[in-house]
Design an enzyme around this catalytic site. Structure first.
Site, PDB file in Angstrom:
ATOM      1  N   CYS A 105     -13.367   9.150  -0.385  1.00  0.00           N
ATOM      2  CA  CYS A 105     -13.147   9.542  -0.754  1.00  0.00           C
ATOM      3  C   CYS A 105     -12.099  11.193   0.201  1.00  0.00           C
ATOM      4  O   CYS A 105     -11.478  10.687   0.817  1.00  0.00           O
ATOM      5  CB  CYS A 105     -13.534  10.165  -2.116  1.00  0.00           C
ATOM      6  SG  CYS A 105     -12.585  10.667  -3.001  1.00  0.00           S
ATOM      7  N   HIS A 210     -14.434   5.023  -4.294  1.00  0.00           N
ATOM      8  CA  HIS A 210     -16.001   5.542  -4.265  1.00  0.00           C
ATOM      9  C   HIS A 210     -17.119   3.440  -4.178  1.00  0.00           C
ATOM     10  O   HIS A 210     -18.121   4.252  -5.132  1.00  0.00           O
ATOM     11  CB  HIS A 210     -17.264   6.376  -5.124  1.00  0.00           C
ATOM     12  CG  HIS A 210     -16.669   7.956  -4.889  1.00  0.00           C
ATOM     13  ND1 HIS A 210     -17.007   8.490  -3.504  1.00  0.00           N
ATOM     14  CD2 HIS A 210     -15.761   8.157  -5.322  1.00  0.00           C
ATOM     15  CE1 HIS A 210     -16.615   9.592  -3.566  1.00  0.00           C
ATOM     16  NE2 HIS A 210     -15.676   9.875  -4.914  1.00  0.00           N
ATOM     17  N   GLU A 212     -19.876   3.166  -3.320  1.00  0.00           N
ATOM     18  CA  GLU A 212     -21.497   3.613  -3.016  1.00  0.00           C
ATOM     19  C   GLU A 212     -22.084   3.486  -3.870  1.00  0.00           C
ATOM     20  O   GLU A 212     -22.938   3.232  -4.619  1.00  0.00           O
ATOM     21  CB  GLU A 212     -21.939   4.809  -2.705  1.00  0.00           C
ATOM     22  CG  GLU A 212     -21.462   6.044  -2.795  1.00  0.00           C
ATOM     23  CD  GLU A 212     -20.452   6.957  -3.171  1.00  0.00           C
ATOM     24  OE1 GLU A 212     -19.516   5.346  -2.549  1.00  0.00           O
ATOM     25  OE2 GLU A 212     -19.416   7.283  -3.753  1.00  0.00           O
TER      26      GLU A 212
END
Ligand code: MN
Length: 243
Positions: A105, A210, A212
């Site tokens: 990001c 994102h 994660e």
């Protein structure tokens, strides 16, 4: 010994250090050992990197457009000068060692700016096209809301073993002019640049979404991405141990 991954951190008004645990959890689940670095260690970057096998630039607030020669747009959000300076210096130092670097990001945007690229400071007011997607989604962080098309046979396509994946999206800025040494390897249907790579390095890759959050929710593709990064850090560690 696990590969040690340095993660940059977020700030609340430069007073409180924050980091979503999804970043550290995703690194741990992929076999890495995360350590966090605060702003203010600029003069000790070499020592920080001497302890590390890879660097993860995490998400956060906007990049100061002064770094790409623009005045501040009215829709520019918060900037944290100390973080910009540290992360830009980290990019250069990490790349000069050939150490794996993964940008997420804001980290995707920082990588581009550090290497001479620029950003749209606010997608909605600076990209004029009717098919522009909503990149600042309202859905939960684990929800995928748009697709990205990946350049076939690119490093990213090889890691995730797919040319089209569904991602989440929490950004109002995006890459504009691509840094000369980087290549675009993924875009959404509105041509927003969603991933970049430096093809001459073992692992220097960034994504606008994102992974994660997706990885922690069990998404197989996002987990492959983290595994690809941590494996590259393991490779760097074994080469560094031999030299
Ligand atoms: Mn997006």
């Amino acid at each position: 010994m696990k590969p040690i991954i340095v993660l940059t951190t977020r700030y609340l008004s430069e007073q409180t250090i924050l980091l979503n645990a999804a970043y550290t959890t995703a690194i741990i689940e992929a076999g890495g050992l995360p350590i966090l670095v605060p702003i203010g260690v600029d003069s000790d970057i070499e020592q920080v990197l001497s302890l590390a096998d890879g660097v993860l630039l995490t998400g956060g607030v906007d990049v100061d457009p002064a770094y790409f020669g623009e005045a501040q747009h009215p829709k520019l959000g918060e900037v944290v000068p100390g973080r910009d300076a540290l992360e830009i210096a980290l990019v250069k130092a990490t790349m000069s060692k050939g150490m794996p670097l993964f940008g997420i990001c804001r980290g995707h945007q920082v990588l581009n700016v550090a290497l001479g690229g620029s950003l749209y400071q606010d997608i909605d007011s600076q990209i004029d096209r009717e098919d522009l997607l909503l990149h600042a989604q309202k859905e939960a962080r684990v929800e995928a809301t748009h697709f990205v098309d990946i350049v076939p046979d690119s490093q990213l396509a090889r890691i995730v073993e797919s040319d089209r994946i569904a991602v989440n999206s929490f950004h109002h800025q995006s890459v504009k002019d691509v840094a000369p040494v980087l290549q675009v390897i993924a875009q959404s249907s509105d041509d927003v640049i969603e991933a970049l790579v430096h093809e001459d390095l073992p692992f220097c890759l960034s994504v606008q979404w994102h992974p994660e959050e997706q990885a922690c929710a069990g998404d197989i593709i996002a987990r492959k991405l983290f595994k690809g990064f941590v494996d590259a850090c393991e490779g760097y560690k074994s080469i560094a141990a031999r030299s």
